[in-house]
Design a protein around this motif. Structure first.
Motif, PDB file in Angstrom:
ATOM      1  N   ASN A  14      -0.837 -16.006  74.275  1.00  0.00           N
ATOM      2  CA  ASN A  14      -1.181 -16.359  73.147  1.00  0.00           C
ATOM      3  C   ASN A  14      -2.683 -16.345  72.878  1.00  0.00           C
ATOM      4  OD1 ASN A  14       1.124 -15.453  71.672  1.00  0.00           O
ATOM      5  ND2 ASN A  14       1.465 -17.644  71.946  1.00  0.00           N
ATOM      6  N   ASP A  17      -5.057 -13.345  72.507  1.00  0.00           N
ATOM      7  CA  ASP A  17      -4.972 -12.625  72.107  1.00  0.00           C
ATOM      8  C   ASP A  17      -5.749 -12.864  70.588  1.00  0.00           C
ATOM      9  OD1 ASP A  17      -2.935 -11.138  72.960  1.00  0.00           O
ATOM     10  OD2 ASP A  17      -1.055 -11.647  71.262  1.00  0.00           O
ATOM     11  N   GLY A 128       2.490 -21.029  66.654  1.00  0.00           N
ATOM     12  CA  GLY A 128       3.267 -20.277  66.628  1.00  0.00           C
ATOM     13  C   GLY A 128       2.223 -18.402  67.076  1.00  0.00           C
ATOM     14  N   ASP A 129       2.167 -17.733  66.452  1.00  0.00           N
ATOM     15  CA  ASP A 129       1.672 -16.580  67.130  1.00  0.00           C
ATOM     16  C   ASP A 129       0.448 -16.280  66.368  1.00  0.00           C
ATOM     17  OD1 ASP A 129       0.845 -13.431  67.892  1.00  0.00           O
ATOM     18  OD2 ASP A 129       3.446 -13.379  67.908  1.00  0.00           O
ATOM     19  N   THR A 131      -1.401 -13.919  65.283  1.00  0.00           N
ATOM     20  CA  THR A 131      -0.970 -12.342  65.158  1.00  0.00           C
ATOM     21  C   THR A 131      -0.203 -11.865  63.838  1.00  0.00           C
ATOM     22  OG1 THR A 131       1.452 -11.694  66.545  1.00  0.00           O
ATOM     23  CG2 THR A 131      -1.151 -10.987  67.878  1.00  0.00           C
ATOM     24  N   ASP A 132       0.245 -13.315  63.905  1.00  0.00           N
ATOM     25  CA  ASP A 132       0.896 -13.521  62.186  1.00  0.00           C
ATOM     26  C   ASP A 132       0.334 -14.533  61.786  1.00  0.00           C
ATOM     27  OD1 ASP A 132       3.043 -13.252  63.130  1.00  0.00           O
ATOM     28  OD2 ASP A 132       4.706 -14.676  63.428  1.00  0.00           O
TER      29      ASP A 132
END
Length: 149
Positions: A14, A17, A128-129, A131-132
């Motif tokens: 994560n 990313d 959280g992620d 990419t969201d």
């Protein structure tokens, strides 16, 4: 062209990313960006010729803040360097169910301030992620980039 250095530690991918997303956004803001995974970075990199330092590190632990294992060793070597007003900002993905949500951000901000760095924006804490959270990352990068003289 302004230069930025991103140093990150990642276990699950994560933060890696997120570092890539931060890099892409800074490049859109006309920065030349170098990215180093923390095991490939040296403390001396923090005093190299960059206009902005960006540190990315998740935190673990319920009872106390535990830095990502690779970043912990780097953190321990920071004492003694002088940042002499070098601009910096910190980011991390995390999980808000933990007591110390993205506590690594606060820990690294305190350390960098103690070493004489100049925090140019509040740390970015993504729940959280990453990419969201593209919009949140883009907004943070825009304001961080604008605050670098």
């Amino acid at each position: 062209m302004k230069k930025a250095l991103i140093i990150y530690g990642s276990t699950t991918g994560n933060t890696e990313d997120m570092a890539g997303m931060v890099k892409a956004e800074f490049e859109q803001a006309d920065f030349e960006v170098e990215v180093k995974e923390v095991t490939q970075a040296a403390v001396a990199d923090l005093t190299a010729d960059h206009d902005l330092l960006l540190l990315g590190c998740p935190a673990y632990g319920d009872d106390e803040i535990e830095l990502q294992e690779d970043f912990a060793g780097f953190y321990e070597k920071l004492n003694g360097i002088q940042l002499n007003g070098k601009p910096f900002a910190v980011f991390a993905p995390g999980d808000s169910t933990y007591e110390h949500f993205c506590g690594s951000v606060d820990m690294l901000e305190d350390k960098m301030n103690d070493l004489g760095g100049k925090m140019v924006n509040d740390g970015l804490k993504i729940d959280g992620d990453p990419t969201d959270a593209e919009g949140e990352i883009e907004t943070w990068v825009e304001s961080t980039a604008a605050s670098v003289g």
